[in-house]
Design a protein around this motif. Structure first.
Motif, mmCIF file in Angstrom:
data_model
loop_
_atom_site.group_PDB
_atom_site.id
_atom_site.type_symbol
_atom_site.label_atom_id
_atom_site.label_comp_id
_atom_site.label_asym_id
_atom_site.label_seq_id
_atom_site.Cartn_x
_atom_site.Cartn_y
_atom_site.Cartn_z
ATOM 1 N N PHE A 139 44.634 50.778 41.948
ATOM 2 C CA PHE A 139 43.944 50.382 43.171
ATOM 3 C C PHE A 139 42.475 50.806 43.168
ATOM 4 O O PHE A 139 41.807 50.738 44.196
ATOM 5 C CB PHE A 139 44.651 50.993 44.392
ATOM 6 C CG PHE A 139 46.052 50.487 44.585
ATOM 7 C CD1 PHE A 139 46.300 49.358 45.344
ATOM 8 C CD2 PHE A 139 47.123 51.129 43.984
ATOM 9 C CE1 PHE A 139 47.592 48.875 45.528
ATOM 10 C CE2 PHE A 139 48.420 50.661 44.154
ATOM 11 C CZ PHE A 139 48.657 49.535 44.918
ATOM 12 N N ASP A 140 41.988 51.253 42.002
ATOM 13 C CA ASP A 140 40.618 51.755 41.931
ATOM 14 C C ASP A 140 39.682 50.788 41.210
ATOM 15 O O ASP A 140 38.535 51.128 40.948
ATOM 16 C CB ASP A 140 40.572 53.125 41.255
ATOM 17 C CG ASP A 140 41.170 53.111 39.848
ATOM 18 O OD1 ASP A 140 41.730 52.062 39.449
ATOM 19 O OD2 ASP A 140 41.075 54.142 39.165
ATOM 20 N N LEU A 141 40.147 49.564 40.903
ATOM 21 C CA LEU A 141 39.280 48.548 40.304
ATOM 22 C C LEU A 141 38.815 47.593 41.397
ATOM 23 O O LEU A 141 37.765 47.794 41.989
ATOM 24 C CB LEU A 141 40.019 47.807 39.192
ATOM 25 C CG LEU A 141 40.241 48.593 37.898
ATOM 26 C CD1 LEU A 141 41.143 47.815 36.951
ATOM 27 C CD2 LEU A 141 38.914 48.884 37.210
ATOM 28 N N ALA A 142 39.601 46.563 41.672
ATOM 29 C CA ALA A 142 39.285 45.686 42.802
ATOM 30 C C ALA A 142 39.600 46.415 44.105
ATOM 31 O O ALA A 142 40.515 47.238 44.171
ATOM 32 C CB ALA A 142 40.101 44.403 42.720
ATOM 33 N N ARG A 143 38.820 46.100 45.125
ATOM 34 C CA ARG A 143 39.115 46.617 46.469
ATOM 35 C C ARG A 143 40.118 45.656 47.100
ATOM 36 O O ARG A 143 39.775 44.531 47.460
ATOM 37 C CB ARG A 143 37.825 46.687 47.292
ATOM 38 C CG ARG A 143 38.016 47.177 48.729
ATOM 39 C CD ARG A 143 38.413 48.641 48.767
ATOM 40 N NE ARG A 143 38.309 49.183 50.109
ATOM 41 C CZ ARG A 143 39.262 49.087 51.045
ATOM 42 N NH1 ARG A 143 40.393 48.449 50.774
ATOM 43 N NH2 ARG A 143 39.102 49.615 52.237
ATOM 44 N N LEU A 144 41.364 46.088 47.203
ATOM 45 C CA LEU A 144 42.426 45.245 47.743
ATOM 46 C C LEU A 144 42.488 45.432 49.252
ATOM 47 O O LEU A 144 42.768 46.532 49.742
ATOM 48 C CB LEU A 144 43.760 45.600 47.085
ATOM 49 C CG LEU A 144 43.775 45.466 45.554
ATOM 50 C CD1 LEU A 144 45.158 45.798 45.002
ATOM 51 C CD2 LEU A 144 43.336 44.075 45.112
#
Length: 218
Positions: A139-144
């Motif tokens: 969850f630390d790549l794209a901001r979901l």
């Protein structure tokens, strides 16, 4: 089994790094871009419009840009409609100038979010079950973001104001995109797979021919 079955994953995520790379000096702090495809329901166009309408009320100082389709529709808030850009270099320029990029999908993502990451652009996608698997199971790549439009607008507003989070996700996205094969590398891999398969066929044919030959008495 198809001879291409082992090639699909690699082919799906080829990034041309001669086009998609980070030019951080060009990046603005006041531009949101949205991969807007109203003709493709799985790209969640209406959801994006609702969220960005609410976002505009929260941050009227931020420019909103729609791109990616020749079927753009008029909306009731200020948007720069770019439609289909002429080519990949124009896309790379857009990704390098924007602050964040929205690219939604209810199924598998296109190359768009990964090409955004290769340009150092922080990506916003939907927080739907399992979507983290498209981003290295994290969850630390794209901001979901929450798929509720009002909550999404608030989360996007908070994200674009958080320079530390933007910087960290940009850096992680660059590192993640760097793990994807380039076109030349995928070509070599496919060639190798084909050669192995051809060799296996040759070996099989040779064994059959040998077993079918009459024994030669010494």
């Amino acid at each position: 089994m198809s001879i291409f079955s082992g090639m699909l994953t690699a082919e799906r995520r080829i990034i041309d790094r001669e086009i998609y790379f980070n030019r951080s000096a060009d990046r603005r702090k006041d531009r949101v871009i949205f991969f807007a495809k109203p003709e493709m329901p799985r790209r969640c166009y209406e959801l994006g419009v609702q969220a960005l309408r609410a976002f505009h009320k929260l941050r009227p100082d931020i420019e909103i840009v729609f791109f990616g389709s020749s079927h753009q529709r008029p909306v009731d808030f200020p948007v720069l409609q770019l439609g289909m850009l002429p080519g990949p270099h124009d896309l790379a320029k857009l990704y390098n100038e924007a602050t964040i990029g929205l690219a939604f999908s209810t199924t598998n993502p296109s190359l768009v979010p990964y090409e955004m990451m290769a340009c150092g652009l922080p990506v916003v996608d939907l927080a739907r079950p399992g979507n983290e698997t498209n981003y290295d199971n994290g969850f630390d790549l794209a901001r979901l973001v929450d798929p509720d439009p009002l909550k999404m607008a608030q989360e996007i507003a908070a994200f674009i104001s958080n320079s530390d989070d933007l910087k960290e996700r940009s850096e992680r996205g660059l590192a993640f995109a760097a793990t994807f094969p380039e076109e030349e590398g995928v070509g070599r891999r496919i060639e190798g797979l084909l050669m192995k398969r051809v060799q296996a066929w040759d070996d099989h044919a040779l064994r059959r021919a040998t077993s079918a030959s009459p024994a030669i008495a010494s």
